[in-house]
Design a protein around this motif. Structure first.
Motif, PDB file in Angstrom:
ATOM      1  N   ARG A  33       0.823  -1.200   0.000  1.00  0.00           N
ATOM      2  CA  ARG A  33       0.000   0.000   0.000  1.00  0.00           C
ATOM      3  C   ARG A  33       0.862   1.257   0.000  1.00  0.00           C
ATOM      4  NH1 ARG A  33      -3.820   0.638   5.095  1.00  0.00           N
ATOM      5  NH2 ARG A  33      -1.752   0.638   6.051  1.00  0.00           N
ATOM      6  N   ASN A  34       1.984   1.213   0.746  1.00  0.00           N
ATOM      7  CA  ASN A  34       2.869   2.370   0.766  1.00  0.00           C
ATOM      8  C   ASN A  34       3.533   2.596  -0.582  1.00  0.00           C
ATOM      9  OD1 ASN A  34       3.209   1.143   3.869  1.00  0.00           O
ATOM     10  ND2 ASN A  34       2.978   3.365   3.739  1.00  0.00           N
ATOM     11  N   LEU A  35       3.836   1.521  -1.307  1.00  0.00           N
ATOM     12  CA  LEU A  35       4.390   1.683  -2.654  1.00  0.00           C
ATOM     13  C   LEU A  35       3.365   2.335  -3.575  1.00  0.00           C
ATOM     14  CD1 LEU A  35       6.722   1.174  -4.585  1.00  0.00           C
ATOM     15  CD2 LEU A  35       5.752  -1.084  -5.051  1.00  0.00           C
ATOM     16  N   ALA A  36       2.098   1.951  -3.416  1.00  0.00           N
ATOM     17  CA  ALA A  36       1.036   2.577  -4.213  1.00  0.00           C
ATOM     18  C   ALA A  36       0.895   4.051  -3.858  1.00  0.00           C
ATOM     19  CB  ALA A  36      -0.277   1.838  -3.989  1.00  0.00           C
ATOM     20  N   TYR A  37       1.020   4.368  -2.572  1.00  0.00           N
ATOM     21  CA  TYR A  37       0.958   5.776  -2.161  1.00  0.00           C
ATOM     22  C   TYR A  37       2.092   6.586  -2.793  1.00  0.00           C
ATOM     23  CZ  TYR A  37      -2.550   4.650   1.405  1.00  0.00           C
ATOM     24  OH  TYR A  37      -3.684   4.259   2.046  1.00  0.00           O
ATOM     25  N   ALA A  38       3.311   5.996  -2.825  1.00  0.00           N
ATOM     26  CA  ALA A  38       4.440   6.701  -3.427  1.00  0.00           C
ATOM     27  C   ALA A  38       4.178   6.984  -4.900  1.00  0.00           C
ATOM     28  CB  ALA A  38       5.711   5.862  -3.266  1.00  0.00           C
TER      29      ALA A  38
END
Length: 263
Positions: free
Chosen positions: A216-221
């Motif tokens: 999810r954090n990669l998607a946020y980035a």
């Protein structure tokens, strides 16, 4: 054209876009760092030692949660069944490598517990098989150490090249054929003992837990960086419209008609 691009309204737009790009880029890098950190192994809390029977059950495989945990065990060593694990270092690493790289032997001794079961204990490391520390203490001993899973049993075929009393791996399946009685899965690496250890204690790390990637954090980035690209697109759109508007308002130069030639 330049006058239109550097009007007060457009200068404010340029500064706003620069600020947005910096902010969105940093936010994306922050989310990417969170994603990368999530995949790194993290040391877990190191609980106090518990009796070995709490984590190592007879007839059951050693669980992943038990690996590296501290346990205590009390019983008597069986000196006649002691084995030397060849080609080992004084820390928990894979065997193999050059003979002059500090390798020696692990002292693998069966410990008979009060319930009649057997626990494989690595009592320490020696550089020479003739070291006096190889001698097994008599009487009741109390050992504190960390549990380790058994080595892969497909490597025991190398035992045939070793002298009698030596093995290549600490394999529960292999030890079942060498030792009598019920055997706990895995083995214990002793960190302390009463009476004290005479061999060099094998260094073993505390339990660790593999990190779980937070996609999810990669998607946020990626989301923040897409926003930054969209801000650039909108900036270009406004700049293009402003240039077109300035050109449409520019006064057209009139060319005077030529004077008639005198007759």
């Amino acid at each position: 054209m330049l006058r239109a691009l550097f009007s007060p309204r457009m200068v404010a737009l340029h500064l706003l876009v620069i600020g947005v790009l910096i902010a969105f880029t940093l936010l994306g890098r922050w989310q990417l760092a969170v994603f990368e950190d999530s995949g790194r192994p993290a040391s877990t809390a190191d609980p106090a030692p518990v009796p070995v029977g709490t984590l190592s059950k007879l007839g059951e495989r050693l669980s992943a949660e038990a690996v590296g945990r501290q346990v205590t065990a009390e019983g008597r060593y069986t000196a006649t069944d002691q084995l030397l694990v060849a080609n080992r270092r004084p820390d928990v690493e894979a065997p193999g490598g050059r003979a002059d790289s500090g390798q020696g032997y692990w002292l693998l001794t069966p410990l008979q517990l009060a319930d009649g079961s057997t626990l494989a204990v690595v009592r320490g490391w020696v550089a020479d098989a003739a070291d006096q520390a190889v001698a097994v203490p008599e009487g009741t001993v109390r050992v504190t150490g960390r549990l380790r899973p058994p080595d892969q049993s497909d490597a025991v075929q190398h035992d045939g090249a070793l002298p009698a009393g030596q093995v290549a791996m600490v394999s529960t399946a292999h030890l079942l054929n060498l030792w009598e009685g019920r055997l706990h899965d895995g083995y214990l690496i002793a960190t302390s003992q009463d009476p004290p250890l005479t061999a060099r204690a094998v260094a073993v790390p505390p339990p660790t837990q593999g990190g779980t990637l937070t996609w999810r954090n990669l998607a946020y980035a990626a989301q923040w960086w897409i926003f930054a690209l969209f801000a650039v697109f909108m900036w270009w759109h406004f700049v293009r419209d402003e240039v077109r508007r300035s050109k449409s308002k520019a006064p057209e130069l009139s060319v005077p008609d030529p004077e008639p030639l005198p007759r």
